[in-house]
Design a protein around this motif. Structure first.
Motif, PDB file in Angstrom:
ATOM      1  N   GLY A   1       0.812  -1.216   0.000  1.00  0.00           N
ATOM      2  CA  GLY A   1       0.000   0.000   0.000  1.00  0.00           C
ATOM      3  C   GLY A   1       0.842   1.260   0.000  1.00  0.00           C
ATOM      4  O   GLY A   1       0.455   2.278   0.590  1.00  0.00           O
ATOM      5  N   GLY A   2       2.002   1.205  -0.656  1.00  0.00           N
ATOM      6  CA  GLY A   2       2.866   2.375  -0.725  1.00  0.00           C
ATOM      7  C   GLY A   2       3.695   2.604   0.522  1.00  0.00           C
ATOM      8  O   GLY A   2       4.439   3.586   0.612  1.00  0.00           O
ATOM      9  N   VAL A   3       3.589   1.712   1.485  1.00  0.00           N
ATOM     10  CA  VAL A   3       4.355   1.836   2.731  1.00  0.00           C
ATOM     11  C   VAL A   3       5.410   0.739   2.770  1.00  0.00           C
ATOM     12  O   VAL A   3       5.143  -0.396   2.393  1.00  0.00           O
ATOM     13  CB  VAL A   3       3.430   1.724   3.961  1.00  0.00           C
ATOM     14  N   TRP A   4       6.572   1.088   3.241  1.00  0.00           N
ATOM     15  CA  TRP A   4       7.682   0.133   3.287  1.00  0.00           C
ATOM     16  C   TRP A   4       8.101  -0.075   4.722  1.00  0.00           C
ATOM     17  O   TRP A   4       8.237   0.889   5.479  1.00  0.00           O
ATOM     18  CB  TRP A   4       8.841   0.697   2.460  1.00  0.00           C
ATOM     19  N   TYR A   5       8.299  -1.318   5.095  1.00  0.00           N
ATOM     20  CA  TYR A   5       8.495  -1.647   6.498  1.00  0.00           C
ATOM     21  C   TYR A   5       9.928  -2.026   6.849  1.00  0.00           C
ATOM     22  O   TYR A   5      10.202  -2.385   7.987  1.00  0.00           O
ATOM     23  CB  TYR A   5       7.522  -2.755   6.912  1.00  0.00           C
ATOM     24  N   GLY A   6      10.827  -1.962   5.890  1.00  0.00           N
ATOM     25  CA  GLY A   6      12.217  -2.275   6.193  1.00  0.00           C
ATOM     26  C   GLY A   6      12.518  -3.737   5.936  1.00  0.00           C
ATOM     27  O   GLY A   6      11.710  -4.473   5.381  1.00  0.00           O
ATOM     28  N   TYR A   7      13.702  -4.140   6.333  1.00  0.00           N
ATOM     29  CA  TYR A   7      14.201  -5.471   6.030  1.00  0.00           C
ATOM     30  C   TYR A   7      13.910  -6.471   7.141  1.00  0.00           C
ATOM     31  O   TYR A   7      13.911  -6.127   8.315  1.00  0.00           O
ATOM     32  CB  TYR A   7      15.729  -5.458   5.898  1.00  0.00           C
ATOM     33  N   THR A   8      13.734  -7.715   6.723  1.00  0.00           N
ATOM     34  CA  THR A   8      13.884  -8.846   7.634  1.00  0.00           C
ATOM     35  C   THR A   8      15.172  -9.546   7.229  1.00  0.00           C
ATOM     36  O   THR A   8      15.340  -9.914   6.060  1.00  0.00           O
ATOM     37  CB  THR A   8      12.692  -9.815   7.518  1.00  0.00           C
ATOM     38  N   PHE A   9      16.062  -9.702   8.188  1.00  0.00           N
ATOM     39  CA  PHE A   9      17.377 -10.262   7.898  1.00  0.00           C
ATOM     40  C   PHE A   9      17.446 -11.741   8.215  1.00  0.00           C
ATOM     41  O   PHE A   9      16.786 -12.238   9.137  1.00  0.00           O
ATOM     42  CB  PHE A   9      18.450  -9.568   8.749  1.00  0.00           C
TER      43      PHE A   9
ATOM     44  N   SER B   1      18.443  15.097   0.149  1.00  0.00           N
ATOM     45  CA  SER B   1      17.687  16.228  -0.386  1.00  0.00           C
ATOM     46  C   SER B   1      16.226  15.829  -0.605  1.00  0.00           C
ATOM     47  O   SER B   1      15.427  16.626  -1.092  1.00  0.00           O
ATOM     48  CB  SER B   1      18.308  16.681  -1.711  1.00  0.00           C
ATOM     49  N   GLU B   2      15.889  14.604  -0.227  1.00  0.00           N
ATOM     50  CA  GLU B   2      14.529  14.102  -0.408  1.00  0.00           C
ATOM     51  C   GLU B   2      13.640  14.519   0.761  1.00  0.00           C
ATOM     52  O   GLU B   2      14.124  14.842   1.848  1.00  0.00           O
ATOM     53  CB  GLU B   2      14.546  12.565  -0.510  1.00  0.00           C
ATOM     54  N   SER B   3      12.321  14.519   0.515  1.00  0.00           N
ATOM     55  CA  SER B   3      11.380  14.828   1.590  1.00  0.00           C
ATOM     56  C   SER B   3      10.628  13.589   2.059  1.00  0.00           C
ATOM     57  O   SER B   3      10.057  13.578   3.149  1.00  0.00           O
ATOM     58  CB  SER B   3      10.376  15.884   1.122  1.00  0.00           C
ATOM     59  N   ASP B   4      10.665  12.549   1.236  1.00  0.00           N
ATOM     60  CA  ASP B   4       9.922  11.327   1.534  1.00  0.00           C
ATOM     61  C   ASP B   4      10.931  10.209   1.746  1.00  0.00           C
ATOM     62  O   ASP B   4      11.603   9.784   0.804  1.00  0.00           O
ATOM     63  CB  ASP B   4       8.981  10.990   0.380  1.00  0.00           C
ATOM     64  N   TYR B   5      11.026   9.729   2.989  1.00  0.00           N
ATOM     65  CA  TYR B   5      11.992   8.672   3.274  1.00  0.00           C
ATOM     66  C   TYR B   5      11.631   7.991   4.592  1.00  0.00           C
ATOM     67  O   TYR B   5      10.711   8.411   5.299  1.00  0.00           O
ATOM     68  CB  TYR B   5      13.435   9.212   3.315  1.00  0.00           C
ATOM     69  N   TYR B   6      12.360   6.939   4.894  1.00  0.00           N
ATOM     70  CA  TYR B   6      12.181   6.198   6.137  1.00  0.00           C
ATOM     71  C   TYR B   6      13.514   6.154   6.873  1.00  0.00           C
ATOM     72  O   TYR B   6      14.587   6.139   6.260  1.00  0.00           O
ATOM     73  CB  TYR B   6      11.755   4.751   5.863  1.00  0.00           C
ATOM     74  N   LEU B   7      13.419   6.069   8.180  1.00  0.00           N
ATOM     75  CA  LEU B   7      14.605   5.911   9.020  1.00  0.00           C
ATOM     76  C   LEU B   7      14.385   4.735   9.962  1.00  0.00           C
ATOM     77  O   LEU B   7      13.252   4.482  10.412  1.00  0.00           O
ATOM     78  CB  LEU B   7      14.861   7.182   9.836  1.00  0.00           C
ATOM     79  N   PHE B   8      15.470   4.057  10.266  1.00  0.00           N
ATOM     80  CA  PHE B   8      15.384   2.843  11.080  1.00  0.00           C
ATOM     81  C   PHE B   8      16.530   2.797  12.080  1.00  0.00           C
ATOM     82  O   PHE B   8      17.610   3.356  11.844  1.00  0.00           O
ATOM     83  CB  PHE B   8      15.518   1.578  10.200  1.00  0.00           C
TER      84      PHE B   8
ATOM     85  N   GLU C   1       8.644   7.154   9.707  1.00  0.00           N
ATOM     86  CA  GLU C   1       8.349   7.675   8.375  1.00  0.00           C
ATOM     87  C   GLU C   1       8.539   9.179   8.412  1.00  0.00           C
ATOM     88  O   GLU C   1       8.033   9.846   9.315  1.00  0.00           O
ATOM     89  CB  GLU C   1       6.921   7.321   7.979  1.00  0.00           C
ATOM     90  N   ALA C   2       9.261   9.729   7.458  1.00  0.00           N
ATOM     91  CA  ALA C   2       9.655  11.131   7.505  1.00  0.00           C
ATOM     92  C   ALA C   2       8.465  12.086   7.488  1.00  0.00           C
ATOM     93  O   ALA C   2       8.542  13.188   8.033  1.00  0.00           O
ATOM     94  CB  ALA C   2      10.587  11.450   6.336  1.00  0.00           C
TER      95      ALA C   2
ATOM     96  N   ASN D   1      16.341   5.087   4.269  1.00  0.00           N
ATOM     97  CA  ASN D   1      15.782   4.589   3.008  1.00  0.00           C
ATOM     98  C   ASN D   1      15.020   5.691   2.315  1.00  0.00           C
ATOM     99  O   ASN D   1      14.153   6.323   2.925  1.00  0.00           O
ATOM    100  CB  ASN D   1      14.850   3.412   3.267  1.00  0.00           C
ATOM    101  N   GLU D   2      15.360   5.917   1.067  1.00  0.00           N
ATOM    102  CA  GLU D   2      14.645   6.915   0.276  1.00  0.00           C
ATOM    103  C   GLU D   2      13.328   6.336  -0.190  1.00  0.00           C
ATOM    104  O   GLU D   2      13.282   5.213  -0.691  1.00  0.00           O
ATOM    105  CB  GLU D   2      15.505   7.309  -0.920  1.00  0.00           C
ATOM    106  N   GLY D   3      12.267   7.087  -0.031  1.00  0.00           N
ATOM    107  CA  GLY D   3      10.940   6.635  -0.435  1.00  0.00           C
ATOM    108  C   GLY D   3      10.920   6.233  -1.891  1.00  0.00           C
ATOM    109  O   GLY D   3      11.428   6.948  -2.747  1.00  0.00           O
TER     110      GLY D   3
END
Lengths: 115, 114
Positions: free
Chosen positions: A98-106, B28-35, B52-53, B95-97
């Protein structure tokens, strides 16, 4: 159990040999990856496949060849092993929903030691 | 190229106390994820927390919370009531969106003293 599983967990081999590491995921994810973790713990992407298609191929020697027979499997074959190939190799998988990304499973990693 | 910087190679904390691990990133992106991922001596990479950014609210997972400062490109991890089992390498990742590639920092080794 749902997971990303890698085999073998440990691999000790001599310089010049050819070896393979296998990875399988039963999470139904579309994308799989290989990462290398060096002796300083730095993690760097090597390859990624999306549904059997190569998506990312970072600057990796040609001796490394990934193979994805289906979207649940991604294997790594290494030819003519060198001392500098000693590292931990991680397999991972991911899925966008749904356009959302949940990261990796290692996976649990494969420690490769070249002697 | 996006970069992730963890300026603290090592940190230590007393059991039951609070510790904050730093992470900054360049994009320089506005849509990304951090972990934040945790790697204990067992070598397994474990997802600790995800942000989520576009969400201003800081993510929390039990004793783990983040301080996400988007303008400053900062993403620190706070561990409250530290436990011996929290001892591990902690990796910040970006991670860049639209991409499914994670870029990792070099890690911070956390020691928990009894």
């Amino acid at each position: 159990d749902t997971a990303v599983s890698q085999t073998p967990k440990y691999l000790v081999t001599q310089m010049g040999n050819d070896k393979s590491i296998k990875c399988e995921q039963n999470l139904g994810h579309d994308t799989m990856y290989w990462y290398k973790q060096d002796s300083k713990k730095f993690l760097k992407i090597m390859f990624s496949y999306n549904n059997k298609e190569l998506i990312i191929n970072e600057t990796v020697p040609n001796r490394f060849s990934p193979k994805s027979p289906d979207k649940a499997h991604l294997n790594l074959h290494i030819n003519s092993l060198e001392l500098g190939d000693s590292a931990v190799y991680f397999c991972a998988s991911s899925q966008a929903a749904g356009g959302v990304w949940y990261g990796y499973t290692f996976g649990s990693g494969t420690r490769l030691t070249v002697v | 190229a996006q970069t992730v910087t963890q300026s603290q190679p090592e940190m230590s904390v007393q059991e039951a106390e609070t510790v904050t691990l730093s992470c900054t990133y360049d994009t320089s992106e506005s849509d990304y994820y951090l972990f934040w991922y945790k790697q204990p001596p067992s070598r397994q990479m474990i997802l600790v927390i995800r942000q989520e950014a576009y969400k201003q609210q800081n993510a929390t997972e039990n004793r783990f919370s983040v301080n996400f400062q988007k303008a400053a490109k900062s993403f620190s991890l706070k561990i409250s009531d530290s436990q011996l089992g929290d001892a591990a390498m902690y990796f910040c990742a970006y991670n860049e969106g639209g991409s499914e590639k994670l870029v990792f920092g070099k890690g911070t080794k956390l020691t928990v003293n009894p």
